[in-house]
Scaffold this motif. Structure first.
Motif, PDB file in Angstrom:
ATOM      1  N   GLU A  93     -17.619 -56.364 -52.268  1.00 21.00           N
ATOM      2  CA  GLU A  93     -18.102 -55.309 -53.160  1.00 21.00           C
ATOM      3  C   GLU A  93     -19.554 -54.915 -52.909  1.00 21.00           C
ATOM      4  O   GLU A  93     -19.994 -53.858 -53.348  1.00 21.00           O
ATOM      5  N   GLY A  94     -20.262 -55.767 -52.211  1.00 17.64           N
ATOM      6  CA  GLY A  94     -21.666 -55.465 -51.918  1.00 17.64           C
ATOM      7  C   GLY A  94     -21.858 -54.713 -50.614  1.00 17.64           C
ATOM      8  O   GLY A  94     -22.947 -54.756 -50.036  1.00 17.64           O
ATOM      9  N   TRP A  95     -20.835 -53.990 -50.160  1.00 14.98           N
ATOM     10  CA  TRP A  95     -21.014 -53.148 -48.962  1.00 14.98           C
ATOM     11  C   TRP A  95     -22.117 -52.136 -49.220  1.00 14.98           C
ATOM     12  O   TRP A  95     -22.395 -51.775 -50.373  1.00 14.98           O
ATOM     13  N   ILE A  96     -22.752 -51.648 -48.164  1.00 12.42           N
ATOM     14  CA  ILE A  96     -23.931 -50.803 -48.372  1.00 12.42           C
ATOM     15  C   ILE A  96     -23.669 -49.318 -48.079  1.00 12.42           C
ATOM     16  O   ILE A  96     -24.051 -48.465 -48.864  1.00 12.42           O
ATOM     17  N   LEU A  97     -23.005 -49.031 -46.970  1.00 19.35           N
ATOM     18  CA  LEU A  97     -22.784 -47.612 -46.674  1.00 19.35           C
ATOM     19  C   LEU A  97     -21.585 -47.432 -45.761  1.00 19.35           C
ATOM     20  O   LEU A  97     -21.095 -48.385 -45.153  1.00 19.35           O
ATOM     21  N   LYS A  98     -21.122 -46.171 -45.687  1.00 14.67           N
ATOM     22  CA  LYS A  98     -20.052 -45.800 -44.758  1.00 14.67           C
ATOM     23  C   LYS A  98     -20.616 -44.831 -43.722  1.00 14.67           C
ATOM     24  O   LYS A  98     -21.398 -43.939 -44.062  1.00 14.67           O
ATOM     25  N   LEU A  99     -20.181 -45.047 -42.490  1.00 16.17           N
ATOM     26  CA  LEU A  99     -20.645 -44.226 -41.357  1.00 16.17           C
ATOM     27  C   LEU A  99     -19.450 -43.559 -40.695  1.00 16.17           C
ATOM     28  O   LEU A  99     -18.373 -44.158 -40.611  1.00 16.17           O
ATOM     29  N   ARG A 100     -19.625 -42.334 -40.175  1.00 17.35           N
ATOM     30  CA  ARG A 100     -18.644 -41.778 -39.235  1.00 17.35           C
ATOM     31  C   ARG A 100     -19.180 -42.081 -37.834  1.00 17.35           C
ATOM     32  O   ARG A 100     -20.275 -41.649 -37.475  1.00 17.35           O
ATOM     33  N   ILE A 101     -18.386 -42.831 -37.090  1.00 14.95           N
ATOM     34  CA  ILE A 101     -18.841 -43.295 -35.772  1.00 14.95           C
ATOM     35  C   ILE A 101     -18.728 -42.164 -34.761  1.00 14.95           C
ATOM     36  O   ILE A 101     -17.661 -41.551 -34.629  1.00 14.95           O
ATOM     37  N   SER A 102     -19.817 -41.880 -34.066  1.00  9.82           N
ATOM     38  CA  SER A 102     -19.769 -40.790 -33.092  1.00  9.82           C
ATOM     39  C   SER A 102     -19.652 -41.296 -31.654  1.00  9.82           C
ATOM     40  O   SER A 102     -19.391 -40.521 -30.739  1.00  9.82           O
ATOM     41  N   ASN A 103     -19.861 -42.594 -31.475  1.00 10.19           N
ATOM     42  CA  ASN A 103     -19.858 -43.115 -30.103  1.00 10.19           C
ATOM     43  C   ASN A 103     -19.168 -44.485 -30.074  1.00 10.19           C
ATOM     44  O   ASN A 103     -19.834 -45.523 -29.983  1.00 10.19           O
ATOM     45  N   PRO A 104     -17.821 -44.483 -30.176  1.00  2.17           N
ATOM     46  CA  PRO A 104     -17.083 -45.742 -30.348  1.00  2.17           C
ATOM     47  C   PRO A 104     -17.257 -46.728 -29.194  1.00  2.17           C
ATOM     48  O   PRO A 104     -17.050 -47.930 -29.394  1.00  2.17           O
ATOM     49  N   GLU A 105     -17.664 -46.241 -28.037  1.00  2.00           N
ATOM     50  CA  GLU A 105     -17.857 -47.182 -26.905  1.00  2.00           C
ATOM     51  C   GLU A 105     -18.916 -48.237 -27.243  1.00  2.00           C
ATOM     52  O   GLU A 105     -18.899 -49.345 -26.696  1.00  2.00           O
ATOM     53  N   GLN A 106     -19.847 -47.879 -28.138  1.00  2.00           N
ATOM     54  CA  GLN A 106     -20.920 -48.830 -28.489  1.00  2.00           C
ATOM     55  C   GLN A 106     -20.379 -50.079 -29.195  1.00  2.00           C
ATOM     56  O   GLN A 106     -21.043 -51.107 -29.227  1.00  2.00           O
ATOM     57  N   LEU A 107     -19.178 -49.975 -29.780  1.00  2.00           N
ATOM     58  CA  LEU A 107     -18.638 -51.115 -30.524  1.00  2.00           C
ATOM     59  C   LEU A 107     -18.439 -52.337 -29.622  1.00  2.00           C
ATOM     60  O   LEU A 107     -18.556 -53.473 -30.079  1.00  2.00           O
ATOM     61  N   SER A 108     -18.149 -52.082 -28.349  1.00  2.00           N
ATOM     62  CA  SER A 108     -17.849 -53.205 -27.451  1.00  2.00           C
ATOM     63  C   SER A 108     -19.065 -54.110 -27.239  1.00  2.00           C
ATOM     64  O   SER A 108     -18.926 -55.258 -26.837  1.00  2.00           O
ATOM     65  N   ALA A 109     -20.262 -53.581 -27.545  1.00  2.00           N
ATOM     66  CA  ALA A 109     -21.471 -54.394 -27.377  1.00  2.00           C
ATOM     67  C   ALA A 109     -21.731 -55.302 -28.578  1.00  2.00           C
ATOM     68  O   ALA A 109     -22.612 -56.163 -28.538  1.00  2.00           O
ATOM     69  N   LEU A 110     -20.966 -55.117 -29.669  1.00  2.00           N
ATOM     70  CA  LEU A 110     -21.189 -55.917 -30.879  1.00  2.00           C
ATOM     71  C   LEU A 110     -20.405 -57.228 -30.801  1.00  2.00           C
ATOM     72  O   LEU A 110     -19.578 -57.429 -29.925  1.00  2.00           O
ATOM     73  N   MET A 111     -20.673 -58.110 -31.764  1.00  2.00           N
ATOM     74  CA  MET A 111     -20.052 -59.445 -31.761  1.00  2.00           C
ATOM     75  C   MET A 111     -18.811 -59.472 -32.650  1.00  2.00           C
ATOM     76  O   MET A 111     -18.737 -58.723 -33.628  1.00  2.00           O
ATOM     77  N   ASP A 112     -17.886 -60.362 -32.333  1.00  2.00           N
ATOM     78  CA  ASP A 112     -16.812 -60.634 -33.286  1.00  2.00           C
ATOM     79  C   ASP A 112     -17.249 -61.819 -34.165  1.00  2.00           C
ATOM     80  O   ASP A 112     -18.353 -62.352 -34.006  1.00  2.00           O
ATOM     81  N   ALA A 113     -16.366 -62.203 -35.091  1.00  2.00           N
ATOM     82  CA  ALA A 113     -16.759 -63.226 -36.068  1.00  2.00           C
ATOM     83  C   ALA A 113     -17.147 -64.551 -35.397  1.00  2.00           C
ATOM     84  O   ALA A 113     -18.124 -65.193 -35.800  1.00  2.00           O
ATOM     85  N   ASP A 114     -16.405 -64.932 -34.363  1.00  2.00           N
ATOM     86  CA  ASP A 114     -16.708 -66.199 -33.689  1.00  2.00           C
ATOM     87  C   ASP A 114     -18.054 -66.139 -32.980  1.00  2.00           C
ATOM     88  O   ASP A 114     -18.854 -67.080 -33.038  1.00  2.00           O
ATOM     89  N   ALA A 115     -18.292 -65.015 -32.307  1.00  2.00           N
ATOM     90  CA  ALA A 115     -19.567 -64.877 -31.585  1.00  2.00           C
ATOM     91  C   ALA A 115     -20.735 -64.868 -32.569  1.00  2.00           C
ATOM     92  O   ALA A 115     -21.789 -65.462 -32.313  1.00  2.00           O
ATOM     93  N   TYR A 116     -20.528 -64.210 -33.727  1.00  2.00           N
ATOM     94  CA  TYR A 116     -21.611 -64.178 -34.726  1.00  2.00           C
ATOM     95  C   TYR A 116     -21.860 -65.575 -35.300  1.00  2.00           C
ATOM     96  O   TYR A 116     -23.017 -65.982 -35.472  1.00  2.00           O
ATOM     97  N   ALA A 117     -20.796 -66.302 -35.574  1.00  2.00           N
ATOM     98  CA  ALA A 117     -20.951 -67.670 -36.088  1.00  2.00           C
ATOM     99  C   ALA A 117     -21.749 -68.518 -35.100  1.00  2.00           C
ATOM    100  O   ALA A 117     -22.622 -69.309 -35.496  1.00  2.00           O
ATOM    101  N   ALA A 118     -21.473 -68.327 -33.816  1.00  2.00           N
ATOM    102  CA  ALA A 118     -22.224 -69.067 -32.792  1.00  2.00           C
ATOM    103  C   ALA A 118     -23.674 -68.600 -32.747  1.00  2.00           C
ATOM    104  O   ALA A 118     -24.603 -69.403 -32.570  1.00  2.00           O
ATOM    105  N   PHE A 119     -23.872 -67.282 -32.949  1.00  2.00           N
ATOM    106  CA  PHE A 119     -25.216 -66.687 -32.905  1.00  2.00           C
ATOM    107  C   PHE A 119     -26.126 -67.261 -34.001  1.00  2.00           C
ATOM    108  O   PHE A 119     -27.287 -67.574 -33.750  1.00  2.00           O
TER     109      PHE A 119
END
Lengths: 121, 377
Positions: A93-119
């Motif tokens: 419920e504490g989400w902050i905002l909604k975005l319309r993504i204009s460049n979905p290729e950028q998502l591949s550079a982000l982490m998944d849950a496991d990678a974030y937990a390790a981070f």
């Protein structure tokens, strides 16, 4: 729906070309109880890394950055009266905002849950 | 800064055991907050009793070589603008170490207790303060009490808590100071603090402080409180933080602290002036100053913080001041701030504008403190 994480301790839940953005439990615990949340104007077009919102604890102000290029669709209106919702339920419920993504290729550079937990170790 | 190089107070282990989030502060690893967080700790202190470790602050004993405490009082008056000679035995007073240009090297509390003066100074300034006292007051012995720790017990239930261990503290009023044994430890207790609440500061031998702290924490009214809440409590209380609200560039008159200069040290008084910067301070006391510290209430919920510029107009063209301290006030339930504004804009309810993220946020000059003081007079 796919969940992504950023090095700035934000999460991003992607559904089609739009995404809900919030801060992680780790970030919420670090910031402490929030007293003010302000999302930039709806319709603002941001590049990845641009500040799109500000969250304030008693102690300090912190920017929320666009995880990817996009347009702000809306801020979570419930937070103007109850900013502490981010602290108690940052990934729901504490989400902050909604975005319309204009460049979905950028998502591949982000982490998944496991990678974030390790981070965050 | 690596936390390895930081000093620890004798309560470091207690903080870590209690879940304290340790941060660097004035060279010490200090608890910013514990598990409950700043908002909850702040409210707990206003409603019940909070225990603060302020052992990083400097405790200094000043004694005249002659043994005559009045000699020590007169000597200290060469460095501070308060009347120390008239300070009664067992009483405490707030004052400042002034600079030659009328600014402040530090602010401090001074107690007269029997044949000595006891000073409590800020952690970040203590080395310089001790060096200045030692160099300037050659008729005195300046002795840093490095084997003593300092606890602050603050809040409306502080008396109830401490009286369970030391019944006679009930007889003390605000700014009284007395020596007591607390759980067998020889302590010096003052009825004072820096939260705007009733409460006590307890100087404890460092070898006993963890035991005394744990004893106080046994009481269900008491919780450990970190520096984060200490800051929001003192800000709601309208109290200055050295290095943020006051420093070498602000005079005590600009800082609205003239109440701390007694008549005897002012123009025409029995011991007029005689402290660094006295010519400037006494002139400002008579003629006024160009800017003053005031309370400020920002509109809305967004905190307006240190360094934010203040303007007379919504277009943000005419700057008339800046914010010194600003945060969200948990008890007020709204943002609170203190800042310096040009003297023409200091009247209560004057409307100003703060520049916040490029926007003009209305700010109103407000009475200090933001929360009524709970002192026992």
């Amino acid at each position: 729906m796919t969940l992504y994480f950023t090095k700035e301790h934000e999460w991003l839940r992607v559904d089609g070309d739009s995404a809900v953005v919030g801060i992680t439990r780790h970030a919420a615990d670090e910031l402490g109880e929030l007293v003010f949340v302000e999302v930039h104007q709806t319709g603002t077009v941001a590049s990845a890394g641009d500040a799109v919102a500000v969250v304030e604890s008693v102690k300090a102000a912190s920017d929320i950055y666009a995880p990817v290029d996009g347009e702000i669709l809306e801020g979570n209106a419930a937070l103007s009266d109850d900013p502490a919702r981010v602290s108690s339920d940052p990934e729901g419920e504490g989400w902050i905002l909604k975005l319309r993504i204009s460049n979905p290729e950028q998502l591949s550079a982000l982490m998944d849950a496991d990678a974030y937990a390790a981070f965050i170790g | 800064m690596s936390t390895d190089s930081l000093l620890h107070t004798p309560l470091y282990n207690l903080h870590v055991d209690a879940g304290g989030k340790m941060v660097p502060f004035a060279g010490y690893a200090m608890p910013l907050q514990y598990a409950d967080g700043i908002m909850a700790e702040h409210r707990h202190t206003r409603q019940h009793a909070g225990l603060f470790d302020v052992s990083h602050m400097g405790q200094v004993r000043l004694r005249a070589r002659s043994g005559d405490v009045d000699t020590a009082a007169l000597a200290l008056e060469r460095l501070v603008p308060a009347d120390i000679l008239a300070l009664k035995n067992g009483r405490q007073r707030y004052t400042q170490f002034t600079t030659q240009t009328g600014g402040m090297f530090d602010d401090l509390m001074v107690t007269r207790l029997d044949d000595e003066l006891l000073l409590v100074v800020n952690a970040a300034c203590k080395e310089a303060d001790i060096a200045r006292l030692t160099a300037e007051l050659t008729e005195c012995v300046t002795e840093p009490l490095s084997d003593r720790s300092l606890l602050a017990l603050q809040g409306p239930e502080a008396e109830l808590v401490l009286a369970a261990l030391v019944p006679d503290v009930k007889d003390m009023v605000f700014m009284d100071v007395r020596a007591f044994d607390v759980d067998g430890a020889p302590c010096i207790i003052s009825r004072s603090g820096y939260t705007g609440e009733d409460g006590f500061e307890i100087s404890v031998p460092s070898s006993d402080v963890e035991r005394v702290a744990r004893k106080l924490l046994e009481h269900p009214s008491v919780k450990l409180i970190g520096l984060g809440a200490r800051d929001s409590l003192r800000l709601e209380g309208g109290l200055c933080l050295y290095g943020v609200d006051i420093d070498e560039t602000t005079t005590l008159v600009e800082a609205s602290l003239e109440w701390s200069v007694q008549k005897s040290r002012r123009a025409g008084g029995k011991r007029e002036g005689g402290f660094p910067g006295a010519d400037i301070i006494l002139r400002q006391l008579e003629q006024g100053v160009g800017r003053r510290r005031v309370g400020l209430s920002p509109e809305g919920r967004a905190p307006v913080r240190h360094g934010t510029k203040l303007y007379a107009d919504e277009a943000l063209t005419q700057q008339v001041g800046h914010i010194a301290s600003g945060a969200f006030g948990p008890t007020v339930g709204a943002p609170v701030a203190m800042g310096y504004v040009d003297s023409a804009y200091t009247a209560l309810k004057t409307s100003l504008f703060a520049e916040l993220r490029g926007r003009a946020v209305p700010v109103t000059v407000a009475a200090l403190p933001f929360v009524p003081a709970g002192f026992k007079r």
